[in-house]
Write an enzyme that holds these catalytic residues in place. Structure first.
Site, PDB file in Angstrom:
ATOM      1  N   GLU A  31       0.316   1.945  -6.217  1.00 55.44           N
ATOM      2  CA  GLU A  31       1.032   3.222  -6.016  1.00 55.44           C
ATOM      3  C   GLU A  31       1.192   4.042  -7.309  1.00 55.44           C
ATOM      4  O   GLU A  31       2.078   4.885  -7.399  1.00 55.44           O
ATOM      5  CB  GLU A  31       2.400   2.987  -5.368  1.00 55.44           C
ATOM      6  CG  GLU A  31       2.312   2.430  -3.962  1.00 55.44           C
ATOM      7  CD  GLU A  31       3.660   2.306  -3.280  1.00 55.44           C
ATOM      8  OE1 GLU A  31       4.693   2.391  -3.973  1.00 55.44           O
ATOM      9  OE2 GLU A  31       3.686   2.120  -2.049  1.00 55.44           O
ATOM     10  N   GLU A  38      -0.598  -0.803   3.249  1.00 58.41           N
ATOM     11  CA  GLU A  38       0.790  -1.087   3.614  1.00 58.41           C
ATOM     12  C   GLU A  38       1.194  -0.150   4.748  1.00 58.41           C
ATOM     13  O   GLU A  38       0.707   0.983   4.842  1.00 58.41           O
ATOM     14  CB  GLU A  38       1.753  -0.882   2.435  1.00 58.41           C
ATOM     15  CG  GLU A  38       1.575  -1.862   1.283  1.00 58.41           C
ATOM     16  CD  GLU A  38       2.585  -1.637   0.167  1.00 58.41           C
ATOM     17  OE1 GLU A  38       3.706  -1.146   0.458  1.00 58.41           O
ATOM     18  OE2 GLU A  38       2.265  -1.948  -0.990  1.00 58.41           O
TER      19      GLU A  38
END
Length: 788
Positions: free
Chosen positions: A377, A448
């Protein structure tokens, strides 16, 4: 502090592989390290952390581990590679007070040849471990959504090699014109003759001698009638490269992976990648769990949750875990450590070093299909990730790279665009469209999903727990219906401890489909129902007081059955089959059960079929809308009043009898799961009259080998029908005797009807007994200690 004698050479067999590689003369050094005037065994965490409200500051410290080893004179002309499989997080290793190596990563294996630092006789090994989270190394630098713990938490061992030895072996399978080969890269210490032997089970497939032309050799070997590695038949070969009596062994699999924009292919066959994310964390001890528990997680993923893939978020994980993935046929997406933050140039250089070490260390595992070379991320960083991508490809040309992002239209340097899809909190869509995320039409997967968008505790209200499952179903349904989405990894396998900035204020992220003891939440049912073994579970216990306005209008059967028969007080209400599966793309979609009345109004009240269906619709509308019933149902009821003389009092009585169940006789529901005309499971729902404790023991045999062993006891409190009591939160006491100790406190409580206990062998040589004392009953569990 006891000495460790080194004059015994430990010969290991195939079952002792720890990271796919064995140097035959290996001596484990896990026993009897001194830290803070205590003697401990490895794996070890610097301090225990409570499950709830643990403080991440407690494990942030500088610790010193010390050990005395004895070196025999026979090792004078040998290489002595001292190896640590994992130390969190910065390590300085001293031999006889001389610094021999510094390691700046908490998740990699590192080695140093100590032959020039030791003497015959006693030698001191000292490891100074810094587990502070302000270190200028990944994953540190900012907040992190998981605890990082501290200590020597993976194996320590010494590999004894001749002066002429095999430094490394890398097996690269390939298929050309339907013929299978392996390119084998061999790194030698000297230019000598060497032997390559390849075995399948007990049969020798290849046994050839070669004369080296350089220190870095590359040979190609073909296979006749090969046994391929895949998710259903994970066949493994063993390669043994030897120079005289010095051998290097590793397992490998014949398989080829391809990520294409239209799909993922394993050995040329399309596979939809269904996976979960996994942290390597456990209650109380953090990362410090031995082989048995690492392997158990892989078995739970494959055999209980029935996924075919796992992402090792957000770092490299134990070779015991990865090796079990090799053996089970569980695909692995592994990545270098990090979480969102990018540091200075020194920090970034360490990330590049981590990527290099990750690839070299893990590349012989056939289960690994994708290298994660970005910091999870993190924002785009062109130069950094261009280098990381090049490094991964330079050390492994057989696998693609990916980089996990949580934003759309990021720079596409890697081979696969991997995306954390949290963009739709209202779930208007299950998943984002690939075209909205990627700038180019490249391979794409969801790394995710869900997670913090819907945290779910074991003891939450039933509708909250069900909603977690339905959110996953919605995403999974779109994944299976869209070939452009190659993989779908939900966040995450199990709940885990985290920092104060995250979780529910209790330092727990309740994001898992399992709790921290690997007990199932309702969300796990959708995964378990995808397996081949018979499976059936319900989303509800049909307790009306658990819902606003007592509104239970539907229940989901998570099953791979052909049909479900529903009975009410012995009367067959309805048969539910594939026509009632709501999520049509999921192979074994949950079956929606939304009628608990059936034809009872006809049979018991004497209404015609038409009137019965009309009345049933009005009654369910009353349940759903109350006083705000839509006009069409009001008109429907008006017709019932006029034509069938159903007045308000009669309607009220029918509602109470068939829908609300207030003040009526006890209703017992029975659900039969049927496959191939065989009833394989029955679930009965009725009021709780009595309850009892059930225990699931991972194994009652504890294998004490290179270090202590640990086993997991999962507990659940169930009613007379075998249904878990979701609001049973009572306390209990545990005791142990003999050869086992308890990890964590001895006074515990159930959470949502479940709990768990980790027991650990203590080395006293005797068998052990665990005693569980609840307010309902007392249970004894005996463990046999096997010393190898």
């Amino acid at each position: 502090m006891k000495k460790c004698p080194f004059f015994v050479i430990i010969l290991m067999d195939l079952c002792d592989f720890i990271w796919g590689v064995i140097v035959i003369n290996r001596i484990y050094l896990n026993r009897e390290w001194k830290i803070n005037n205590s003697i401990v065994d490895i794996p070890h965490n610097v301090c225990d952390i409570p499950i709830s409200y643990g403080n991440e500051l407690d494990y942030q410290m500088i610790s010193t581990y010390e050990k005395i080893i004895s070196i025999d004179d026979s090792y004078k002309n040998k290489h002595l590679f001292l190896t640590f499989d994992g130390v969190a997080h910065r390590s300085e290793v001293y031999v006889n007070d001389k610094l021999v190596i510094v390691n700046n990563c908490g998740y990699n294996r590192f080695s140093v040849d100590i032959k020039d630092y030791v003497i015959c006789g006693d030698n001191s090994i000292k490891v100074i471990v810094d587990s502070h989270e302000n270190l200028n190394i990944p994953p540190f630098g900012k907040v992190i959504d998981y605890m990082t713990y501290g200590g020597i938490y993976r194996d320590v061992y010494l590999d004894i090699c001749n002066l002429n030895y095999i430094k490394d072996v890398f097996v690269k399978p390939k298929c050309e014109n339907n013929k299978w080969y392996c390119d084998i890269d061999i790194s030698l210490s000297n230019i000598l003759e060497y032997n390559v032997k390849i075995m399948y089970l007990d049969s020798i497939v290849i046994d050839n001698n070669y004369k080296a032309n350089s220190l870095d050799e590359s040979i190609c070997i073909g296979f006749d009638n090969p046994y391929l590695w895949d998710i259903d038949n994970p066949n493994l070969y063993k390669i043994i490269v030897s120079i005289d009596d010095d051998k290097y062994e590793c397992e490998f699999g014949l398989r080829v992976v391809e990520f294409k924009k239209e799909g993922f292919y394993l050995n040329g066959k399309p596979v939809k990648i269904l996976g979960l994310n996994r942290h390597q964390a456990y209650p109380y001890v953090g990362y410090a769990m031995p082989k048995s528990m690492q392997e158990l997680d892989a078995k739970i993923l494959k055999n209980e949750l029935c996924v075919n893939a796992v992402r090792t978020s957000h770092y490299m994980q134990s070779h015991y875990f990865i090796s079990m993935c090799d053996r089970l046929g569980l695909l692995v997406f592994t990545e270098a450590p990090g979480w969102q933050h990018l540091g200075d140039e020194k920090w970034k250089n360490q990330h590049l070093e981590n990527v290099k070490n990750m690839v070299i260390e893990y590349r012989n595992h056939p289960s690994i299909i994708l290298w994660g070379i970005r910091i999870n991320e993190s924002v785009d960083s062109h130069d950094l990730y261009l280098k990381a991508n090049e490094i991964a490809h330079s050390y492994d040309s057989t696998r693609p790279t990916g980089g996990v992002r949580c934003y759309a239209k990021g720079e596409e340097l890697e081979d696969v665009y991997t995306y954390n899809d949290f963009c739709d909190p209202n779930m208007e869509r299950g998943l984002s469209l690939k075209s909205d995320i990627c700038s180019k039409d490249i391979p794409y997967l969801v790394s995710e999903f869900n997670g913090h968008m819907h945290p779910t505790k074991m003891y939450d209200r039933e509708d909250v727990r069900v909603n977690q499952a339905l959110r996953i179903c919605k995403g999974m349904n779109e994944f299976y219906g869209d070939n452009s989405i190659l993989g779908f990894f939900v966040w995450c396998m199990a709940d885990y401890n985290t920092h104060k900035e995250f979780g529910s204020g209790d330092r727990i992220c309740h994001h898992g489909v399992l709790d921290m003891f690997r007990n199932p939440k309702i969300a796990s049912f959708i995964y378990s129902s995808q397996g081949n073994a018979d499976y059936f579970n319900l989303s509800s216990l049909l307790n009306i007081g658990d819902y606003d306005a007592s509104n239970i209008d539907s229940v989901y059967a998570f099953t791979n059955a052909d049909r479900i028969n529903l009975y009410r007080n012995g009367d067959l209400i309805k048969v539910y089959d594939s026509n009632n599966r709501e999520f049509k793309n999921i192979p074994n979609s949950p079956i929606l059960i939304d009628d608990f009345v059936g034809d009872l109004l006809e049979r018991c009240e004497g209404y015609s079929h038409k009137a019965s269906e009309m009345m049933k619709a009005v009654l369910y509308a009353t349940l759903k809308y109350g006083n705000k019933m839509p006009l069409k149902y009001k008109l429907m009821y008006l017709r019932l009043m006029i034509k069938y003389h159903v007045n308000y009092q009669k309607g009220y009585e029918l509602y109470g009898k068939y829908i609300g169940n207030w003040g009526s006789e006890e209703i017992v529901y029975k659900f039969e799961a049927i496959k191939n005309d065989r009833v394989f499971k029955v679930i009965n729902l009725s009021k709780v009259d009595r309850y009892h404790l059930e225990c699931n023991v991972s194994s009652d045999e504890m294998i004490v080998d290179n270090t202590y062993d640990v086993e997991l006891v999962r507990l659940k409190m169930v009613d007379q029908n075998g249904n878990v009591l979701p609001y049973y939160n009572e306390g209990y006491v545990i005791e142990c005797s003999g050869g086992i100790d308890i990890i964590g406190p001895k006074v515990l409580s159930f959470k949502g009807g479940y709990s768990g206990i980790y027991v650990k062998s203590n080395g006293n040589g005797s068998n052990g007994r665990l005693i569980i004392k609840t307010s309902v009953e007392e249970k004894n569990i005996d463990f046999t200690i096997i010393n190898k």
